[in-house]
Design a protein around this motif. Structure first.
Motif, PDB file in Angstrom:
ATOM      1  N   LEU A   1       1.051  -1.449  -0.051  1.00 47.46           N
ATOM      2  CA  LEU A   1      -0.158  -0.012  -0.116  1.00 47.46           C
ATOM      3  C   LEU A   1       0.973   1.385   0.016  1.00 47.46           C
ATOM      4  N   ARG A   2       1.958   1.317   0.827  1.00 47.19           N
ATOM      5  CA  ARG A   2       2.684   2.459   1.062  1.00 47.19           C
ATOM      6  C   ARG A   2       3.526   2.599  -0.527  1.00 47.19           C
ATOM      7  N   GLY A   3       3.694   1.495  -1.016  1.00 48.58           N
ATOM      8  CA  GLY A   3       4.412   1.584  -2.526  1.00 48.58           C
ATOM      9  C   GLY A   3       3.473   2.047  -3.526  1.00 48.58           C
ATOM     10  N   GLY A   4       2.402   2.165  -3.244  1.00 48.10           N
ATOM     11  CA  GLY A   4       1.409   2.511  -4.235  1.00 48.10           C
ATOM     12  C   GLY A   4       0.587   1.567  -5.174  1.00 48.10           C
ATOM     13  N   CYS A   5       0.722   0.124  -4.519  1.00 48.05           N
ATOM     14  CA  CYS A   5      -0.029  -0.824  -5.077  1.00 48.05           C
ATOM     15  C   CYS A   5      -1.402  -1.114  -4.476  1.00 48.05           C
TER      16      CYS A   5
END
Length: 70
Positions: free
Chosen positions: A19-23
């Protein structure tokens, strides 16, 4: 992409990092998550980017085995 972790206790950490990586992760069960990379221009780019991400994640969690299916 579907990712299976060998240790269910680590799935929350993986989901949070994704989630933090934009996924966009979606849990399948206690050890498996489906992952979408919404910023990728095509499936090949998504596989490449997620592959890099997952290798880096696994290097920080060396006791966890990731199994990836496309």
């Amino acid at each position: 992409m579907r990712v299976h972790v060998s240790d269910a206790a680590c799935l929350d950490a993986l989901v949070g990092d994704l989630l933090r990586g934009g996924c966009v992760p979606a849990r399948v069960d206690d050890e498996t998550v489906d992952v979408i990379h919404p910023d990728a221009t095509d499936a090949r780019e998504a596989r490449t980017e997620l592959g890099f991400f997952l290798r880096a994640w696994q290097s920080r969690h060396p006791k966890v085995v990731l199994t990836i299916s496309y």
